[in-house]
Design an enzyme around this catalytic site. Sequence first.
Site, PDB file in Angstrom:
ATOM      1  N   LYS A  79     -77.837  35.653 -72.400  1.00 21.67           N
ATOM      2  CA  LYS A  79     -76.480  35.372 -71.920  1.00 21.67           C
ATOM      3  C   LYS A  79     -75.632  34.831 -73.067  1.00 21.67           C
ATOM      4  CE  LYS A  79     -74.078  32.947 -68.121  1.00 21.67           C
ATOM      5  NZ  LYS A  79     -74.237  31.996 -66.990  1.00 21.67           N
ATOM      6  N   SER A 154     -72.482  33.700 -62.478  1.00 22.05           N
ATOM      7  CA  SER A 154     -71.807  34.110 -63.690  1.00 22.05           C
ATOM      8  C   SER A 154     -72.687  34.932 -64.634  1.00 22.05           C
ATOM      9  CB  SER A 154     -71.305  32.881 -64.440  1.00 22.05           C
ATOM     10  OG  SER A 154     -72.393  32.097 -64.908  1.00 22.05           O
ATOM     11  N   SER A 178     -75.583  30.591 -60.675  1.00 20.49           N
ATOM     12  CA  SER A 178     -75.266  31.666 -61.624  1.00 20.49           C
ATOM     13  C   SER A 178     -76.460  32.486 -62.108  1.00 20.49           C
ATOM     14  CB  SER A 178     -74.532  31.097 -62.838  1.00 20.49           C
ATOM     15  OG  SER A 178     -73.206  30.813 -62.514  1.00 20.49           O
TER      16      SER A 178
END
Lengths: 485, 93
Positions: A79, A154, A178
């Site tokens: 990420k 997210s 997330s």
Amino acid sequence: MANDLTKLTIAEASELLNDGEISSRELTEAVLASATHQNGDLNAYLEIFDDALASADEADARRRAGERAPLLGIPLAIKDNILIEGKRATSASKILENYIATYDATAIQKLKAAGAVFIGRTNMDEFAMGGSTENSAFGTTKNPHDTTRVPGGSSGGSAAAVAAHMALGALGSDTGGSIRQPASFCGVVGLKPTYGAISRSGLMAMASSLDQIGPFTRTVADAEILFNVLKGNDPLDSTSAPDSVWSDKKIEKKKLRIGVPEDFAFGKGVDKDVVENFKKSMEALAQEGHEIVPIKLAHITHSLAVYYILMPAEASTNLARFDGVRFGALKEGATLFDDYAQTRGAGFGREVRRRIMLGAYVLSSGYYDAYYHKATSVRALIEEDFKQAFDLSADGVDIIATPTSPTPAFKIGEKSADPLQMYLADIFTVPANLAGIPGISVPSGTAQRDGRDLPLGIQFLAPHFREDLLFVAGRSLESVAGRNA
Amino acid sequence: MIKKEDMEKLAQLSRVAVSSEELEVLKNDLESILGYVSEIQSVSEEAPERTAGSLRNVMRDDANAHESGTFTKKILGAAPRTDGDYIKVKQVL
């Protein structure tokens, strides 16, 4: 040898690598080809690294020299809010568009030492604020199961990359869901470990009392492999737990007492298909020998309200560091104050500006007691509810189960105009962050929408540092729900 | 209801330049979110009394200090404006 190397699990690939059936170069080439081929459609990666094959060759050399490790030569996605030295790290924000990380996150150091290969950095909601990746400054990620839908967020890019076989596993971060919510939307496994289990040094902070790094994988066994490499105390993160928490002998349990907070899990706004899938999954787990019992968590319905006070308060504080002075973009104004305001006004997207101002509001004099202080007090009540629910000496349960998300993946654009509607998608995931307990989302089948099968997930929650119980429950659910291929 | 002046003050406190049109949108967003989260006022119970667990020092020891200047170049390399070994900003006072 498997025909399509990209579809291997980490455990399978590791075995083939150890047996000399495949090389990390072959595996990485296959994954890179899959990633490059699909990224135009899915936008899961913000960048595919050009040095992945060099890392693969290094891993192959280490294996030839006799080294054996479960992640040696395994291609992973990271990420974009986790620092890899020398690589861009943007948190999908314009303010960090050209920022190059100056050091490795501890999680990255551990993966490097373990010999993992980094394929690229994945798309996300800007600064991890969102539940759909629509808040990325660099375009929305598409759900691989239906490209008109969001992958969740997210950490949507990481979830999509693992689901679409563009990586064998990935790292994400979870502040209010997330990792778990996108895992559920994309049909993969997502683990949010206990607060303090994995060092957050090198993770861009959103809400420091809630943030945690965790893995995405296609199986529960793979999540356990990654978790075991990542966990542990770190002098660079004062909130990381001492290693002694792991050495307590855990009681090996195969049959669990699973609590279901029914009022909450089947509450208003939870999709009919989600409820039905959840009930079927619980029946299947009961047939596996687990005991399913209804429980009450008196204050859990307040979790979302508490979360949307504490998270923006902490985020507004954490994001004060982006001021155009030490790193990131600078947009100059007439004065130093204007430098700050112009830089942040131009560099932050709408949702980030919204949360910073909301945070400033709930922390401001006159409102602090009514919002921030009250929220910390209700948070303590929620923590207490969990403690009681897990108290085995008082008829408690080993773990708790809920759906991961109240709905399957929604359409791109469906909720982007109404922040509150978007926030409600976090309803089942935020309690774990507030209480600091671990949670996992495991695929549990599908619901049909517009002729497409959309993945659903079940969330399990366990007491602090009892990830082992989540893995037991997860493997059990996997065996009845069938592996996501 | 949040007043327009309060929104302007919030933007200033947040160090974010926001156009007046967007401020209007943000005002509506904030009112709707605050309306929702205000439901916590309905919780009447007090938080349980907390006792500190076993105390431990979370700060790391001063051991293994790195040599001065080791990271200077790298860190300054990320700053938008520098002057020698300093970060440069506009006049503060």
